[in-house]
Design an enzyme around this catalytic site. Structure first.
Site, PDB file in Angstrom:
ATOM      1  N   HIS A  48       0.854  -1.191   0.000  1.00 38.02           N
ATOM      2  CA  HIS A  48       0.000   0.000   0.000  1.00 38.02           C
ATOM      3  C   HIS A  48       0.892   1.244   0.000  1.00 38.02           C
ATOM      4  CE1 HIS A  48      -3.564   2.374   0.511  1.00 38.02           C
ATOM      5  NE2 HIS A  48      -3.124   2.919   1.632  1.00 38.02           N
ATOM      6  N   GLN A  73      -0.771  14.612   9.810  1.00 35.86           N
ATOM      7  CA  GLN A  73      -1.428  13.321   9.596  1.00 35.86           C
ATOM      8  C   GLN A  73      -0.515  12.356   8.846  1.00 35.86           C
ATOM      9  OE1 GLN A  73      -3.657  11.932  11.004  1.00 35.86           O
ATOM     10  NE2 GLN A  73      -4.880  10.553   9.728  1.00 35.86           N
ATOM     11  N   GLY A 304     -10.372   8.753   2.869  1.00 33.74           N
ATOM     12  CA  GLY A 304      -9.134   8.784   2.096  1.00 33.74           C
ATOM     13  C   GLY A 304      -8.084   7.898   2.734  1.00 33.74           C
ATOM     14  N   GLU A 305      -6.842   8.174   2.464  1.00 37.69           N
ATOM     15  CA  GLU A 305      -5.687   7.441   2.989  1.00 37.69           C
ATOM     16  C   GLU A 305      -5.544   6.048   2.385  1.00 37.69           C
ATOM     17  OE1 GLU A 305      -5.769   7.234   7.249  1.00 37.69           O
ATOM     18  OE2 GLU A 305      -6.105   9.379   7.513  1.00 37.69           O
ATOM     19  N   GLY A 306      -6.595   5.569   1.698  1.00 42.34           N
ATOM     20  CA  GLY A 306      -6.584   4.202   1.186  1.00 42.34           C
ATOM     21  C   GLY A 306      -7.266   3.226   2.112  1.00 42.34           C
TER      22      GLY A 306
END
Length: 335
Positions: A48, A73, A304-306
């Site tokens: 990832h 973040q 978000g972020e995956g």
């Protein structure tokens, strides 16, 4: 793709001790991965990648959240304290944060910083053509790097305050769709006054760059972000290297739309994960030839972020393990 291998794969599945097509999308995506690899790989090795960057519209104070959130973040992800980090840790999926344009002098995570954020798209182009190339190549090269070490499935995420606005601008610039179809609330309030303000911002930006939105590179360079450029590069790299990859939410779906226009084979390798609650998600996926009924997770997510992509990777690993290990109908009947 090799038709002989495809026939062998179909027969492999048909011989399994399951009702044909009873596993629905999981059979479809098992096949899609194998066809991408042109092999029935014994196991999945996933990676990832989160691309982080700031946008000029947030640095200039046009977005409500402090732009420093991107840096904080991104570090939180590296420290294992964010949602996606915990999804990855729990599911034993390695991840990394790639800084392609966080607005701070030091590099965060894997340092591929092009600049300290893009420029305000109301004043001029978000980035130069050269800066686009650097961000795009950063994404492309991370995929190449991991592919050389045996990674055979990628998933992508992003972090950047203001990137639902830049994504909406990119999608409208690419497809000519009205911002009412592409603009959602992002991290802001889902209120009509705020939405009208955000739509008007996108309309103004697109009008400012009219005549310079003729290709994905031009569109991203003019009104996009370094994160979108990098994810697009990563997706094109997966396509070139015949490696399947998982799309996350709205920002990565917009990058997928760009990648599809840059390489028409990208939909053969891209696998959707979840249906983001951002209003433009349907249009972005449709532009990449992905139907709503092909999206497995409907979790009303918009982080978000995956996060959605990582959940999908674990589901794909489960489906792959099952298809590789389910017994045959012949073995069943011999019992």
């Amino acid at each position: 793709m090799d038709k002989v291998f495809e026939e062998q794969l179909n027969q492999f599945i048909l011989n399994k001790a399951i009702i044909p097509k009873s596993l629905g999308l999981w059979e479809r995506y098992f096949k899609k991965m194998c066809l991408a690899w042109q092999d029935m790989a014994p196991e999945i090795h996933a990676q990832h990648i989160i691309f982080s960057a700031d946008n000029g519209i947030s640095v200039d104070g046009l977005i409500g959240y402090n732009y420093e959130i991107t840096r904080k973040q991104s570090q939180n992800m590296i420290d294992g304290k964010s949602a996606v980090a915990n999804y990855c840790i729990f599911n034993h999926i390695p991840y990394e944060v790639v800084d392609v344009g966080i607005a701070c002098p030091q590099g965060i995570g894997v340092n591929r910083k092009v600049a300290q954020g893009t420029k305000n798209i109301l004043d001029g182009a978000a980035m130069s053509a050269e800066e686009f190339d650097l961000a795009y190549q950063a994404g492309y090269n991370r995929v190449v790097y991991y592919a050389e070490s045996g990674i055979n499935l990628f998933s992508f995420g992003e972090m950047g305050v203001g990137n639902t606005t830049t994504s909406a601008a990119v999608l409208s610039g690419l497809t000519k769709l009205d911002p009412r179809i592409t603009v959602g609330p992002g991290s802001g309030p889902d209120e009509e006054a705020y939405m009208n303000q955000k739509r008007e911002f996108v309309r103004t930006a697109l009008s400012h760059h009219k005549g310079h939105l003729n290709s994905p590179k031009e569109v991203i360079s003019r009104v996009g972000g370094f994160d979108i450029a990098a994810i697009t590069g990563a997706m094109v790299a997966c396509t070139d290297l015949h490696i399947p990859f998982v799309i996350d939410g709205y920002i990565t779906a917009v990058a997928m739309a760009c990648a599809t226009q840059m390489n028409g084979d990208a939909p053969l390798y891209g696998i959707p994960s979840h249906y983001s609650r951002e209003v433009g998600m349907a249009a972005a996926l449709a532009y990449a030839n992905i139907r709503l009924d092909e999206v497995p997770i409907h979790g009303q997510m918009a982080l978000g972020e995956g996060t959605g992509a990582v959940l999908m990777v674990q589901l794909l690993k489960t489906a792959h393990f099952a298809f590789m290990n389910i017994g045959t109908m012949v073995e069943l009947l011999e019992k």
